[in-house]
Scaffold this active site. Structure first.
Site, short mmCIF file in Angstrom:
data_model
loop_
_atom_site.label_atom_id
_atom_site.label_comp_id
_atom_site.label_asym_id
_atom_site.label_seq_id
_atom_site.Cartn_x
_atom_site.Cartn_y
_atom_site.Cartn_z
N LYS A 108 -6.58 -28.66 11.67
CA LYS A 108 -6.21 -29.49 10.51
C LYS A 108 -5.14 -30.50 10.95
O LYS A 108 -4.20 -30.14 11.65
CB LYS A 108 -5.68 -28.59 9.39
CG LYS A 108 -5.47 -29.29 8.06
CD LYS A 108 -5.05 -28.28 6.98
CE LYS A 108 -4.87 -28.95 5.63
NZ LYS A 108 -4.46 -27.98 4.59
N SER A 155 -6.95 -28.47 0.31
CA SER A 155 -6.82 -29.67 1.10
C SER A 155 -7.52 -29.60 2.46
O SER A 155 -7.78 -30.62 3.06
CB SER A 155 -5.34 -29.95 1.34
OG SER A 155 -4.76 -28.88 2.08
N SER A 160 -5.37 -23.86 -0.18
CA SER A 160 -6.05 -24.86 0.65
C SER A 160 -6.80 -24.33 1.86
O SER A 160 -7.50 -25.08 2.54
CB SER A 160 -5.03 -25.91 1.13
OG SER A 160 -4.64 -26.72 0.05
#
Ligand SMILES: [Mg+2]
Ligand SMILES: [Zn+2]
Lengths: 98, 499, 503
Positions: free
Chosen positions: B82, B157, B181
């Site tokens: 990420k 997210s 997330s």
């Protein structure tokens, strides 16, 4: 609980250094009013005699020894600088004092 | 072995084949890079693919093996990271325009650990800007598609990481979970995601959204893979004051010995009702039946303060973020707008933040500034922290009665891109079931429990364990996963349409 | 420069009571910064002592410096404060380019030390108790240089350059409670308080507290109220008053300025003010309005600090003798007046004299050299005594050479001059410059005989009982021996030769 006005949003934006456009002020004021209206429910517990939790772990006294660790080189430190001069970060004129 | 076979292997299988010499790390990396080339234009899981870096890491693994050096349990396995973790010499944007082109001069602790474990980092994945969102639509670099249906959101997210797994671009990924997330994207993409106990995985080098809630964690396609990754990234870090200084729970061992026999499993009354999709509730109820059939005892729980969790979260997280994001001021790094020689630093900062942050980030900064301002602090931030105490207590009471709690991970399956884009409150509901765990700091996992009958999209089962009992997630998760795979005859992802 | 109306000091005090609040920031002398491992060494290249944490890079996190906390507790204990059993850091949120995170990690409503006092001794020996509100931990900011302005000041600058080496250096902020009842002595109390605090900090060994190097900085808050009233007036906050003398002058100036404003029917604006070293005046800075909202909240990246009682007691037991107590003890030991002691203190000579006596010199000798010859040299060179190129041990050695008769005072001064000039230890200077007292009785006798022979008239006077005239003959001998004789011995020899006995 009070809602939030366009003027308040403008004041908050100044505090948060956001140069919001006029239409954004209107847009956000409406949305934030809804959000605050919803989240204000937390005040249901305001009278309860419970300690606040600022942190999920019950840790205390996490400290490091006073020993020097390697720093970045000035080149690394300045590598992301939008502008630099004399090995320093170059920034626009600063208003205010000090 | 063909590329299309390689990309469907689990991380554990890949590591085994590299260790045995059946595959080289370079072959494995090339297969995944080829897959990214083939499908990522459609999926848009990656913001940056570090082709050279990945191949160099892979070559190093192969050399190590050639020299007879001992390889770690994930050596040579590709991973999608990420874009919230700093990577030395590799761009890190956090999904924001304000950090476009920023190349950090340091590696996050988690990145150092991955490198030390010889994991091959393929690149950085898309995310909602500063991890604020539940759909990845808030990325400044465009949305990511859900591999089950590219017109739908992959969760957020960490939608880039979940989409990379579900599209076989990587067998492992890293996410971060502030309000769900990791788990919510896992649920809507039919993958596995774990939010470890707060403090289990170092936050050093993980760009902060909400410091007291943020936690990095493993994403994978199987429970065992998640456990292997969990073990590689967890553990004490002296650079993070909130890092737990205790041994990592035996998660891999737990994942290899899945069982729920004799366990007490809690079902919380508050995790159903209005806003829950029928098919989600149906699959969840079936999961509870499955647990019962596997020998678990089901206990009904009442946690009334959970109803206030979402409200508390949307005060605490914005408050912390309003302060954490103040550093993006156009002075030391990142975007600078309007510096034409006539404007002050103050004006340049305000113009840059206006231009560099997206709507959701601005909204939360303003909300947080409001909640912390004098006169409102006690009513908002103060009360939210009391809610946090009450939720923690309700969890503690619950865990006196049960070993784990289960719930749906999300109230609905993946919604269409754009559907909730300008309705923040509707968007926030996606995290209804995941947020209480972040507030209390305990551990939780999401794993697939079937497809909702009405839309054929994946449903996630959430398992919640007490803090520092992360191994229970894996023990229960592995048992549930094995039972479902047996029932379905294959892993759920096999039912996803091919890209 | 605008002329500020001032009332005479006496007139101001005739009408008003001053109330002061002093905020002192002390940079700790730790090896590393408060929240990261970067060095705090002064004088390094710009931005060479920075890391992700003190640059506020995305993803970075703070970790508390244990010695920073220990120093804070020591300061708190020495200031007779209570030490918190549990306290936290907070974030003080405001934007300023010298602050990398745009919040200062500080303490807010939970300071580590609170409710204390410091007794300060005024010049006449009177003790005044200054109550301490709190002492808390925080971090320093980076340093900005303003380019393009006429004076290097912020106004008129086209841009600024930032060096973050100082960002994150540990600070302890010490805040007094309102200081009331000092009356006309308020400026003197302010100065004495800051002086005492500085001595205390140095005695604790937690900082050099050099005001000229910015290691100790003082803000003077001042308000006036009419005699007989209890409500505080509106205060002004004079920032960065960075010498003891300036503290006194700033307080005095503000008393006179406030009084002038109030007497003319005006109102005091709550504002920050700048102090000007050149003329001792202050000028208006930033108006403090209510827009300032620091949005303090507990720092979520740090965990609470909970000093155990056992540790606190251990630190308390290890505190050094407090400066005022020590000073009074030394004053008695040395047998000097309050006034002389104050001069010694002002000259920064206390520790040097102590070190010199520790090295074996009698106290009066040590005092004589440091407050005489050496003070003069320091003054000429524009440096402080401890910056002179001579050690207490070397001064003690000079003193020993005088005591043994190897040097007289005049030669000793030359030896000191040589040491200061880098010619080596006292013994080396004596050797190289050939500065031994002529003690060879034969050589000295010859010189005495010659002096008597060539000054027959004076010799006769002495023989005739005018012993006081011997000085002229001693002078002649000293001249002949280029000062390297022991004048007392010379006098003895002359009187012996002339068959006269003294008194
Ligand atoms: Mg302060
Ligand atoms: Zn540093």
């Amino acid at each position: 609980m009070p809602g939030i006005t366009r003027e308040e949003v403008a004041h908050l934006a100044r505090l948060a250094r956001l140069e919001l456009k006029s239409e954004e002020l209107d847009h956000f004021a409406g949305q934030l009013d809804d959000i605050i209206g919803a989240v204000a429910r937390v005040s249901e517990v305001a009278d309860q005699d419970v300690p606040p939790t600022s942190h999920p772990l019950p840790l205390t006294n996490v400290m490091r020894a006073d020993e020097v660790r390697p720093s970045l080189t000035p080149e690394q430190a300045l590598s992301g600088a939008p502008a630099q001069e004399q090995q320093r970060f170059k920034v626009p004129q600063i208003l205010g004092e000090d | 072995m063909t590329d299309s076979t390689i990309i469907k292997l689990t991380a554990a299988e890949i590591a085994g084949k590299i260790a045995s010499g059946e595959l080289t790390a370079v072959e494995v990396t090339e297969a995944h890079l080829a897959r990214i080339d083939a499908v990522d234009e459609k999926v848009h899981a990656f913001l940056h693919v570090d082709r050279e870096g990945a191949l160099a890491q892979a070559r190093a693994v192969d050399e190590k093996r050639a020299k007879g050096e001992k390889l770690g349990p994930l050596a040579g396995v590709p991973l999608a990271l990420k874009d919230i973790f700093t990577t030395l010499g590799v761009p890190t944007t956090v999904g924001s325009k304000i950090l476009e082109g920023w190349i950090p001069p340091y590696d996050a602790t988690l990145v150092k650990r991955l490198k030390a474990a010889d994991v091959v980092i393929l690149g950085k994945t898309n995310m909602d800007e500063f991890a604020m969102g539940s759909s990845t639509e808030n990325s400044a670099y465009g949305p990511t598609g859900n591999p089950w249906d590219l017109t739908r959101i992959p969760g957020g997210s960490g939608g880039g990481s979940s989409a990379a797994l579900a599209s076989y671009e990587a067998p492992l990924a890293i996410g971060t979970d502030t309000g769900g997330s990791i788990r919510q994207p896992a649920a809507v993409t039919g993958t596995v995601g774990v939010k470890p106990t707060y403090g289990a995985v170092s936050r050093y080098g993980m760009v902060a959204f909400s410091s007291s809630l943020d936690q990095g964690g493993p994403c994978a396609r199987t429970v065992l893979d998640a456990a292997l990754l969990h073990e590689a990234i967890a553990g004490h870090d002296p650079l993070d004051s909130t890092s737990i200084d205790a041994p990592v729970p035996p998660v891999v061992e737990a994942a290899r010995n899945g069982s729920v026999a004799g366990m007490r499993v809690g079902v919380v009354k508050q995790f159903r009702g209005e806003g829950y999709q029928a098919g989600v509730v149906q699959r969840f109820d079936e999961s509870v039946e499955l647990l019962k059939s596997l020998g678990a005892e089901i206990v009904e729980l009442d946690c009334p303060t959970f109803d206030l969790a979402l409200s508390a979260y949307y005060l605490i997280a914005p408050s912390e973020c309003s302060s954490n994001l103040a550093r993006f001021d156009a002075m030391r790094y990142g975007l600078r707008v309007g510096d034409d020689g006539t404007k002050s630093a103050e004006e340049v900062t305000a113009l840059t933040r206006e231009a560099g942050f997206g709507d959701e980030v601005k909204r939360r900064i303003i909300l947080g500034t409001y909640a912390l301002s004098s006169g409102y602090y006690d009513a908002y931030y103060g009360s939210a922290q009391k809610v946090r105490t009450l939720i923690t207590r309700e969890f503690e009471q619950a865990f006196e009665q049960v070993d784990v709690i289960v719930s749906p991970t999300t109230p609905t399956t993946a919604f269409p891109i754009g559907e909730r884009a300008d309705d923040p409150m509707a968007m926030y509901l996606a995290d209804l079931c995941t947020i209480p765990t972040n507030l209390a700091g305990n551990a939780a996992m999401s794993l697939p429990c079937g497809l909702a009958p009405e839309d054929g999209l994946p449903v996630g089962l959430q398992i919640i364990a007490p803090a520092m009992k992360d191994d229970r997630l894996y023990k229960v998760g592995a048992a549930v996963e094995a039972a479902f795979v047996e029932k379905w005859g294959h892993p759920l992802l096999e039912e996803a349409p091919s890209l | 420069m605008t002329v500020t109306e001032l009332l005479s000091y006496d007139a101001a005090l005739a009408a008003y009571d001053p109330v002061m609040g002093l905020e002192v920031h002390v940079e700790l002398g730790t090896k590393t910064k408060m929240f990261c491992g970067c060095s705090t060494e002064l004088g390094a290249d710009a931005n060479s002592q920075t890391c992700p944490t003190c640059l506020g890079l995305p993803g970075s996190l703070p970790v508390v410096n244990a010695i920073g906390v220990e120093s804070a507790v020591k300061i708190g204990l020495a200031l007779n404060c209570e030490i918190a059993e549990w306290c936290r850091f907070a974030r003080k949120n405001y934007f300023y380019p010298d602050m990398p995170k745009n919040f200062q990690t500080s303490q807010y409503d939970e300071p580590i030390a609170f409710n204390g006092y410091l007794d300060v001794q005024l010049e006449d020996g009177e003790i005044f108790r200054v109550e301490i509100e709190r002492a808390h931990m925080e971090e320093d900011t980076g340093k900005s240089t303003h380019i393009g302005g006429a004076t290097g000041r912020i106004h008129g600058a086209s841009h600024s350059l930032l060096d973050y080496n100082r960002a994150g250096i540990p600070l302890i902020e010490i805040v007094t409670k309102p200081i009331e009842g000092a009356g006309e002595r308020a400026p003197e109390v302010a100065k004495a308080y800051v002086a005492e605090l500085r001595e205390l900090i140095r005695a604790l060994g937690v900082s050099e507290a050099r005001m000229d190097k910015g290691q100790m900085r003082c803000d003077v808050n001042l308000s006036l109220r009419p005699h007989g009233t209890t409500v505080f007036g509106t205060r002004s906050e004079t920032k960065n008053v960075n010498s003891l003398r300036s503290v006194e002058r700033a307080a005095r100036f503000e008393i006179q300025r406030h009084a002038a404003v109030l007497q003319s029917g005006g109102t005091i604006v709550q504002e920050t003010r700048h102090f000007h070293e050149d003329d001792g005046s202050t000028t208006s800075g930033r108006i403090k309005d209510n827009a300032e909202d620091y949005r303090y909240f507990p720092e979520p990246d740090l965990v609470p600090v909970a000093p155990s009682r056992a540790w606190v007691e251990e630190l308390r037991a290890g505190l050094p003798e407090l400066p005022r107590v020590r000073r009074n003890r030394l004053r008695e030991e040395w047998g000097v007046s309050e006034h002389d002691m104050q001069s010694i203190l002002n000259a920064g000579a206390v520790d040097l004299i102590v070190a010199t006596t520790d090295a074996g010199a009698p106290a009066d000798q040590a005092r004589k050299w440091w407050m005489g010859e050496l003070a003069r040299s320091a003054n000429e060179a524009g440096v402080s005594l401890d910056e002179l190129a001579i050690t207490p041990a070397q001064v003690a050695r000079v003193s020993a050479l005088v005591a043994s008769g190897d040097l007289n005072d005049k030669l000793a001064r030359q030896v000191i001059e040589g040491v200061l000039a880098g010619e080596g230890d006292p013994d080396e200077v004596v050797e190289k410059r050939g500065l031994k007292v002529v003690s060879d009785e034969g050589a000295l006798g010859t010189a005495v005989d010659e002096a008597i022979a060539s000054n027959a008239a004076i010799a006769d006077k002495i023989r005739g009982g005018k012993v006081a005239a011997v000085g002229a003959l001693v002078g002649a001998v000293m001249k002949a021996t280029r000062g390297q004789a022991d004048a007392a011995r010379v006098k003895e020899l002359i009187l012996e030769r002339l068959g006269v006995s003294e008194g």
